[in-house]
Design a protein around this motif. Structure first.
Motif, mmCIF file in Angstrom:
data_model
loop_
_atom_site.group_PDB
_atom_site.id
_atom_site.type_symbol
_atom_site.label_atom_id
_atom_site.label_comp_id
_atom_site.label_asym_id
_atom_site.label_seq_id
_atom_site.Cartn_x
_atom_site.Cartn_y
_atom_site.Cartn_z
ATOM 1 N N UNK A 51 1.725 -4.344 3.218
ATOM 2 C CA UNK A 51 1.968 -3.907 4.592
ATOM 3 C C UNK A 51 3.433 -3.593 4.924
ATOM 4 N N UNK A 52 4.411 -4.366 4.451
ATOM 5 C CA UNK A 52 5.799 -4.058 4.839
ATOM 6 C C UNK A 52 6.327 -2.731 4.289
ATOM 7 N N UNK A 53 5.625 -2.147 3.339
ATOM 8 C CA UNK A 53 6.175 -0.995 2.627
ATOM 9 C C UNK A 53 5.587 0.350 3.052
ATOM 10 N N UNK A 54 4.547 0.334 3.869
ATOM 11 C CA UNK A 54 3.933 1.604 4.268
ATOM 12 C C UNK A 54 4.834 2.401 5.195
ATOM 13 N N UNK A 55 4.808 3.747 5.091
ATOM 14 C CA UNK A 55 5.522 4.573 6.077
ATOM 15 C C UNK A 55 5.010 4.264 7.484
ATOM 16 N N UNK A 56 5.884 4.309 8.459
ATOM 17 C CA UNK A 56 5.523 3.908 9.825
ATOM 18 C C UNK A 56 4.614 4.917 10.528
ATOM 19 N N UNK A 57 4.539 6.149 9.995
ATOM 20 C CA UNK A 57 3.779 7.183 10.699
ATOM 21 C C UNK A 57 2.332 7.316 10.211
ATOM 22 N N UNK A 58 1.856 6.388 9.356
ATOM 23 C CA UNK A 58 0.480 6.492 8.892
ATOM 24 C C UNK A 58 -0.472 5.798 9.858
ATOM 25 N N UNK A 59 -1.760 6.133 9.737
ATOM 26 C CA UNK A 59 -2.832 5.415 10.440
ATOM 27 C C UNK A 59 -3.547 4.577 9.381
ATOM 28 N N UNK A 60 -3.342 3.271 9.416
ATOM 29 C CA UNK A 60 -3.821 2.413 8.345
ATOM 30 C C UNK A 60 -5.136 1.715 8.707
ATOM 31 N N UNK A 61 -6.073 1.785 7.776
ATOM 32 C CA UNK A 61 -7.314 1.022 7.838
ATOM 33 C C UNK A 61 -7.341 0.170 6.577
ATOM 34 N N UNK A 62 -7.627 -1.128 6.707
ATOM 35 C CA UNK A 62 -7.552 -2.022 5.561
ATOM 36 C C UNK A 62 -8.781 -2.916 5.503
ATOM 37 N N UNK A 63 -9.322 -3.087 4.295
ATOM 38 C CA UNK A 63 -10.525 -3.891 4.124
ATOM 39 C C UNK A 63 -10.298 -4.976 3.078
ATOM 40 N N UNK A 64 -11.056 -6.059 3.219
ATOM 41 C CA UNK A 64 -11.094 -7.107 2.200
ATOM 42 C C UNK A 64 -12.428 -7.820 2.334
ATOM 43 N N UNK A 65 -12.926 -8.329 1.221
ATOM 44 C CA UNK A 65 -14.218 -9.018 1.226
ATOM 45 C C UNK A 65 -14.126 -10.445 1.753
ATOM 46 N N UNK A 66 -12.892 -10.955 1.915
ATOM 47 C CA UNK A 66 -12.696 -12.357 2.305
ATOM 48 C C UNK A 66 -12.174 -12.409 3.749
ATOM 49 N N UNK A 67 -12.982 -12.893 4.705
ATOM 50 C CA UNK A 67 -12.565 -12.907 6.114
ATOM 51 C C UNK A 67 -11.242 -13.628 6.358
ATOM 52 N N UNK A 68 -11.006 -14.725 5.642
ATOM 53 C CA UNK A 68 -9.770 -15.484 5.822
ATOM 54 C C UNK A 68 -8.547 -14.651 5.452
ATOM 55 N N UNK A 69 -8.669 -13.833 4.413
ATOM 56 C CA UNK A 69 -7.570 -12.959 4.002
ATOM 57 C C UNK A 69 -7.334 -11.858 5.038
ATOM 58 N N UNK A 70 -8.414 -11.310 5.557
ATOM 59 C CA UNK A 70 -8.302 -10.263 6.578
ATOM 60 C C UNK A 70 -7.539 -10.772 7.794
#
Length: 199
Positions: A51-70
């Motif tokens: 997350x800290x490295x993404x360009x600021x102008x993107x629209x990010x959608x992120x998934x994970x199978x583990x709710x605690x990690x999300x």
């Protein structure tokens, strides 16, 4: 106990577990994120190491199978002020329409997914034609000796701890689905960065 339960138990401690490796991994995460453009999907977001490295102008959608990690990743995105949405979802069953994203990012994910072929097909499906998939992954080394002396013992340990498989050949699998435009091999192929275009 499967990988979901193991990662759920780790929670915030995952950061501490991986901290000794950050000086090796984080520069590669930064480089991988630099290829992201437009509407971006990150699969297996985990605790949000990318997350800290993404360009600021993107629209990010992120998934994970583990709710605690999300939940941990969501809090981290809030702290960073990112435009991001988070979902509990398997990489092998992405609940998005086909041709939905400009970029799909996978960072140290394919060592964990139970069905790599199915996950790769899903990435291909949700990516728009002509757009890029970015893979930063643990892979089998080009050096057989290194595989036997280092990766095989590590594979046994991580398999017990996290259900991880560090000997997968994700770089070869990606070539079956994408035209590889950029490829880097680090630490004798233990880690690889690939950028592939959907044709």
């Amino acid at each position: 106990m499967g990988f979901r339960e193991k990662y759920a138990r780790l929670g915030e401690r995952y950061n501490a577990l991986e901290k000794p490796l950050d000086r090796f991994f984080c520069p590669l995460r930064k480089k991988a994120a630099s290829f992201a453009r437009g509407r971006v999907l990150e699969i297996g977001v985990g605790v949000g190491k990318m997350l800290p490295y993404y360009p600021k102008d993107i629209e990010l959608h992120a998934v994970d199978a583990v709710p605690e990690m999300v939940e941990i990743a969501r809090r981290r995105a809030d702290e960073l002020g990112l435009n991001a949405r988070f979902y509990v979802m398997d990489a092998e069953r992405l609940e998005f329409p086909g041709k939905s994203f400009d970029t799909v990012v996978s960072s140290f994910v394919f060592c964990t997914v139970s069905n790599p072929e199915k996950a790769m097909r899903e990435i291909h499906r949700v990516l728009k034609p002509g757009r890029r998939a970015i893979f930063l992954e643990h892979t089998r080394s080009d050096c057989r000796l290194l595989n036997w002396l280092f990766l095989k013992p590590l594979d046994v340990l991580l398999g017990l701890l996290l259900d991880d498989n560090t000997l997968r050949e994700t770089h070869l699998l990606a070539r079956n689905y994408f035209k590889i435009e950029h490829e880097e091999s680090h630490y004798r192929g233990i880690i690889r960065l690939l950028v592939g275009r959907k044709v």
